[in-house]
Design an enzyme around this catalytic site. Sequence first.
Site, PDB file in Angstrom:
ATOM      1  CB  SER A  14      -0.979   0.003   1.177  1.00  0.00           C
ATOM      2  OG  SER A  14      -0.319   0.209   2.393  1.00  0.00           O
ATOM      3  CE  LYS A  67      21.560  -8.227   5.375  1.00  0.00           C
ATOM      4  NZ  LYS A  67      20.124  -8.366   5.542  1.00  0.00           N
ATOM      5  CG  HIS A 111       9.231   1.975  12.160  1.00  0.00           C
ATOM      6  ND1 HIS A 111       9.472   0.627  12.067  1.00  0.00           N
ATOM      7  CD2 HIS A 111       8.890   2.217  13.451  1.00  0.00           C
ATOM      8  CE1 HIS A 111       9.298   0.076  13.266  1.00  0.00           C
ATOM      9  NE2 HIS A 111       8.940   1.017  14.126  1.00  0.00           N
TER      10      HIS A 111
HETATM   11  C1  GRF Z   1       3.751  -0.548   6.798  1.00  0.00           C
HETATM   12  O1  GRF Z   1       3.048  -0.463   8.002  1.00  0.00           O
HETATM   13  C2  GRF Z   1       5.128   0.046   6.932  1.00  0.00           C
HETATM   14  O2  GRF Z   1       5.187   1.101   7.832  1.00  0.00           O
HETATM   15  C3  GRF Z   1       5.930  -1.121   7.473  1.00  0.00           C
HETATM   16  O3  GRF Z   1       5.408  -2.236   6.816  1.00  0.00           O
HETATM   17  C4  GRF Z   1       4.057  -2.001   6.427  1.00  0.00           C
HETATM   18  C5  GRF Z   1       3.987  -2.217   4.943  1.00  0.00           C
HETATM   19  O4  GRF Z   1       2.694  -2.080   4.435  1.00  0.00           O
HETATM   20  N1  GRF Z   1       7.345  -0.903   7.253  1.00  0.00           N
HETATM   21  P1  GRF Z   1       2.480  -1.979   2.868  1.00  0.00           P
HETATM   22  O5  GRF Z   1       3.129  -3.223   2.260  1.00  0.00           O
HETATM   23  O6  GRF Z   1       3.135  -0.727   2.389  1.00  0.00           O
HETATM   24  O7  GRF Z   1       0.998  -1.979   2.684  1.00  0.00           O
END
Ligand code: GRF
Length: 203
Positions: A14, A67, A111
Site C-alpha cells: 500500500s 546475504k 516505520h
Molecule cells: C507498513 O506499516 C510500513 O510502515 C511497514 O510495513 C508495512 C507495509 O505495508 N514498514 P504496505 O506493504 O506498504 O501496505
Amino acid sequence: MTTNIAVLVSGRGSNLQSIIDNIENRYIQDAKISVVISDVGDAYALERARNHGICDVFIDPSDHPGKKEYENEIMKVLEDNDVDLVLLAGYMRLIGKDLIKSYRNRIINIHPALLPSFKGLHAQQQAFDYGVKVSGCTVHFVDEGMDTGPIIIQKCVPVLEDDTVETLANRILEQEHRIFPEAVKLFVEGKLKVEGRIVVHRN
Ligand code: GRF
C-alpha cells in the site's frame, strides 16, 4: 533531471501504491519508479507495479548462499536501472552494510511508530500493548542499525479508548500514505540535508 527510484517490498504494497499515485498525480515531479524489487515471489506489491507498467523483479534470497550475494544481486539491479533513491516500503529485511555504503542517505524507510520507540516488527502491536496514548509513523534514512537512521518526517496518531490494534494500525497507515510521498518529494527536490543525525529541511 529525473530521479530514478527503486522500491523494495515484501508484501501488500500500500505504501508503494501511495508513491505510484503521487507520481502519477504529479505531487512528486521529476521522479520515476524504475523498478520494484521483492524478496517474496507472490507479494501483491509486484502486481501493483505491473498494473502501472513498472518493471518488477523477484529476487529469491534462497537462490543465494548468503546475504552478501543476495544483496549483490539487488545492487546489480539498482545499477542496471541507474537508481538514485531506494525506498523500503514494507521490505522485511535489514539492509546490509555494502548496500548502505553505496546508497548512504539515499535509502528511505517508513516505520509505523514514532521512533526511537517501538523499533522492529509489529510496531503498532508493541505500541498498543505498551499503552501509549500517542503513536504514529516515521520516515527516516536507513543506516546500519535497525530503524535508527536520521528522521525525515514524523506524524502523531492518538490512541483512542476503543482502539484495537487493527483500528490503530489503519489510522497510522493513512498517515504513512501521506508522509512517505511528502518525504520523497522533499528528497527529489533536493530539500533534505543530513547533518549528523539531524535532517534539515531546506526551502
Ligand atoms: C507498513 O506499516 C510500513 O510502515 C511497514 O510495513 C508495512 C507495509 O505495508 N514498514 P504496505 O506493504 O506498504 O501496505
